[in-house]
Design an enzyme around this catalytic site. Structure first.
Site, PDB file in Angstrom:
ATOM      1  N   GLN A 234       0.917  -1.244   0.459  1.00 33.62           N
ATOM      2  CA  GLN A 234      -0.308  -0.187   0.145  1.00 33.62           C
ATOM      3  C   GLN A 234       0.768   1.515   0.051  1.00 33.62           C
ATOM      4  O   GLN A 234       1.952   1.522   0.922  1.00 33.62           O
ATOM      5  CB  GLN A 234      -1.120   0.140   0.886  1.00 33.62           C
ATOM      6  CG  GLN A 234      -1.644   1.669   1.664  1.00 33.62           C
ATOM      7  CD  GLN A 234      -2.756   1.523   2.281  1.00 33.62           C
ATOM      8  OE1 GLN A 234      -2.500   1.355   3.614  1.00 33.62           O
ATOM      9  NE2 GLN A 234      -3.898   0.715   2.049  1.00 33.62           N
TER      10      GLN A 234
ATOM     11  N   TYR B 168      -6.259  10.642   4.232  1.00 35.10           N
ATOM     12  CA  TYR B 168      -4.786  11.149   3.785  1.00 35.10           C
ATOM     13  C   TYR B 168      -4.783  12.222   2.766  1.00 35.10           C
ATOM     14  O   TYR B 168      -5.970  12.459   2.211  1.00 35.10           O
ATOM     15  CB  TYR B 168      -3.614  10.200   4.087  1.00 35.10           C
ATOM     16  CG  TYR B 168      -3.802   9.400   5.144  1.00 35.10           C
ATOM     17  CD1 TYR B 168      -3.069   9.972   6.166  1.00 35.10           C
ATOM     18  CD2 TYR B 168      -4.385   8.228   5.384  1.00 35.10           C
ATOM     19  CE1 TYR B 168      -2.760   9.630   7.206  1.00 35.10           C
ATOM     20  CE2 TYR B 168      -4.140   7.291   6.824  1.00 35.10           C
ATOM     21  CZ  TYR B 168      -3.812   7.759   7.894  1.00 35.10           C
ATOM     22  OH  TYR B 168      -3.690   7.064   8.764  1.00 35.10           O
TER      23      TYR B 168
ATOM     24  N   ARG C 287      -7.594   1.783  -2.670  1.00 32.43           N
ATOM     25  CA  ARG C 287      -9.155   1.666  -1.375  1.00 32.43           C
ATOM     26  C   ARG C 287      -9.509   3.184  -1.360  1.00 32.43           C
ATOM     27  O   ARG C 287      -8.439   4.528  -1.569  1.00 32.43           O
ATOM     28  CB  ARG C 287      -7.414   1.701  -0.389  1.00 32.43           C
ATOM     29  CG  ARG C 287      -8.769   1.773   0.667  1.00 32.43           C
ATOM     30  CD  ARG C 287      -7.824   1.258   2.680  1.00 32.43           C
ATOM     31  NE  ARG C 287      -8.270   0.091   3.060  1.00 32.43           N
ATOM     32  CZ  ARG C 287      -8.480   0.382   4.159  1.00 32.43           C
ATOM     33  NH1 ARG C 287      -8.086   1.009   4.940  1.00 32.43           N
ATOM     34  NH2 ARG C 287      -8.624  -0.969   4.814  1.00 32.43           N
TER      35      ARG C 287
ATOM     36  N   GLY D 275      -9.393  -7.022   9.326  1.00 31.92           N
ATOM     37  CA  GLY D 275      -7.773  -6.195   9.559  1.00 31.92           C
ATOM     38  C   GLY D 275      -7.411  -6.337  11.140  1.00 31.92           C
ATOM     39  O   GLY D 275      -6.717  -7.723  11.369  1.00 31.92           O
ATOM     40  N   ARG D 276      -7.696  -6.195  12.454  1.00 32.61           N
ATOM     41  CA  ARG D 276      -7.474  -6.475  13.341  1.00 32.61           C
ATOM     42  C   ARG D 276      -7.233  -7.780  13.916  1.00 32.61           C
ATOM     43  O   ARG D 276      -6.687  -8.511  14.490  1.00 32.61           O
ATOM     44  CB  ARG D 276      -8.246  -5.559  14.735  1.00 32.61           C
ATOM     45  CG  ARG D 276      -7.922  -3.758  14.795  1.00 32.61           C
ATOM     46  CD  ARG D 276      -8.617  -3.488  15.546  1.00 32.61           C
ATOM     47  NE  ARG D 276     -10.227  -3.153  15.181  1.00 32.61           N
ATOM     48  CZ  ARG D 276     -11.329  -2.625  15.251  1.00 32.61           C
ATOM     49  NH1 ARG D 276     -11.642  -3.058  16.188  1.00 32.61           N
ATOM     50  NH2 ARG D 276     -12.197  -2.876  14.499  1.00 32.61           N
TER      51      ARG D 276
END
Length: 362
Positions: A98, A177, A224, A316-317
């Protein structure tokens, strides 16, 4: 309908299952943003994922403000990442990098210059720095004559990622971002060709994607997005009018897949009442669509696949505490809980010491 455990073609990448490891910032690199040896173990432990998307990785010093996060702009970083990809591939895995420019979500003490963004704005709250948390600073708008330099940074990062052995790259255009700061109208107040209309605000995303494709090929390029709700202070007054044309543009470019981070009202790591846009994006994006956020069981993930909206699910987590997440989901074994205190710490604790099933059951 396919199951989570069926193979899928993600552009040029043949994935053995539809359980994708989402990008997870972990802060284990050196202060010079060079990956370290234990990152080889971390990613290799998770190589049974259909596809690994690495933690966000800086395309330049200017764009990387997270302490101890990795970069991909110099030869030392490339060599260190090569050890990671070689090991993941030897374990039968697939891995893409990424690509990250944080824009205004940084502090000058880390990047050694004033933050840049679409416009002269600042994020509320505080940035992570090597000296602890410090207030975010007002960013300066990128000048028109700086855009070519930015595109060159994405090109170099892509070339370096391929040289490091990655199977492709993902453009990070989400989570507030830099590219997201150009996309959304509460952060972009420009009056030039990169501001105002939706066509202008998606221009940078299009140009970055085109430049990355020129190096990696469309089938090894992915993006993404985070289309619903506020993300680190970045939001849009009409997300449908913005993100559907953006998704249509990416579909027309033929990218390998599109990943959407879409928290809901009960999200455990960010939440919003803004409806998910994936059902509408599915109508305009013709490639593989991956959805992310709070998927923590086979039932919830499979139900999403069964709607026909998503083609794969990124977790994810759950991948933090369960390096063998695919096996646990397949067998119905309980998931281990991760320790939030070690998410961004620099040592092996909470990083490479979570046991796999056979070890846990011994």
């Amino acid at each position: 309908m396919p199951t989570l455990f069926d193979p899928i073609q993600l552009g040029d990448i043949a994935a053995p299952n539809r359980i994708v490891m989402a990008p997870l910032t972990r802060g284990r690199s050196t202060r010079d943003h060079v990956p370290v040896d234990m990152m080889v173990d971390y990613y290799t432990q998770r190589a049974t994922a259909g596809l690994i998307i690495t933690e966000a990785t800086g395309i330049s010093q200017e764009g990387l403000g997270w302490p101890y996060a990795p970069g991909i702009w110099n030869d030392e970083q490339v060599a260190a990442w090569k050890s990671v990809t070689d090991s993941v591939h030897a374990a039968g895995g697939r891995i893409v990098m990424q690509l990250w420019h944080m824009g205004r979500q940084v502090h000058s003490s880390v990047i050694k210059t004033q933050p840049v963004s679409s416009s002269a704005t600042a994020t509320a709250g505080q940035a992570h720095t090597y000296e602890g948390k410090q207030d975010f600073e007002v960013a300066r708008p990128l000048e028109l004559d700086e855009i070519p330099r930015l595109l060159n940074d994405y090109e170099l990062a892509t070339r370096n990622a391929l040289a490091a052995g990655f199977d492709g790259v993902q453009i990070h255009a989400a989570n507030g971002y830099l590219i997201d700061q150009f996309l959304r109208d509460n952060a972009n107040f420009r009056d030039d060709t990169y501001g105002g209309s939706v066509e202008n605000r998606i221009r940078l995303l299009r140009e970055v994607t085109e430049r990355v494709i020129s190096v990696a090929g469309a089938g090894r390029t992915s993006v993404r997005l985070s289309p619903n709700g506020d993300s680190q202070g970045v939001d849009d007054s009409n997300p449908t009018a913005l993100f559907l044309p953006a998704a249509q543009m990416l579909s027309d470019l033929g990218i390998g897949f599109l990943e959407l981070r879409e928290p809901g009202p009960d999200g455990t790591f960010g939440n919003t009442d803004v409806p998910k846009l994936s059902p509408e994006i599915r109508k305009v994006f013709k490639g593989p669509l991956i959805v992310n956020s709070d998927y923590d069981s086979v039932g919830k993930a499979q139900a999403e696949l069964d709607t026909g909206i998503a083609d794969a699910i990124s977790f994810g987590r759950p991948f933090i505490g369960n390096p063998d997440l695919v096996a646990r989901l397949r067998t119905g074994a309980p998931l281990a809980k991760d320790d939030a205190k070690t998410w961004y710490s620099q040592g092996p604790e909470g990083y490479i010491d979570y046991p796999a099933l056979e070890t846990a059951d011994a």
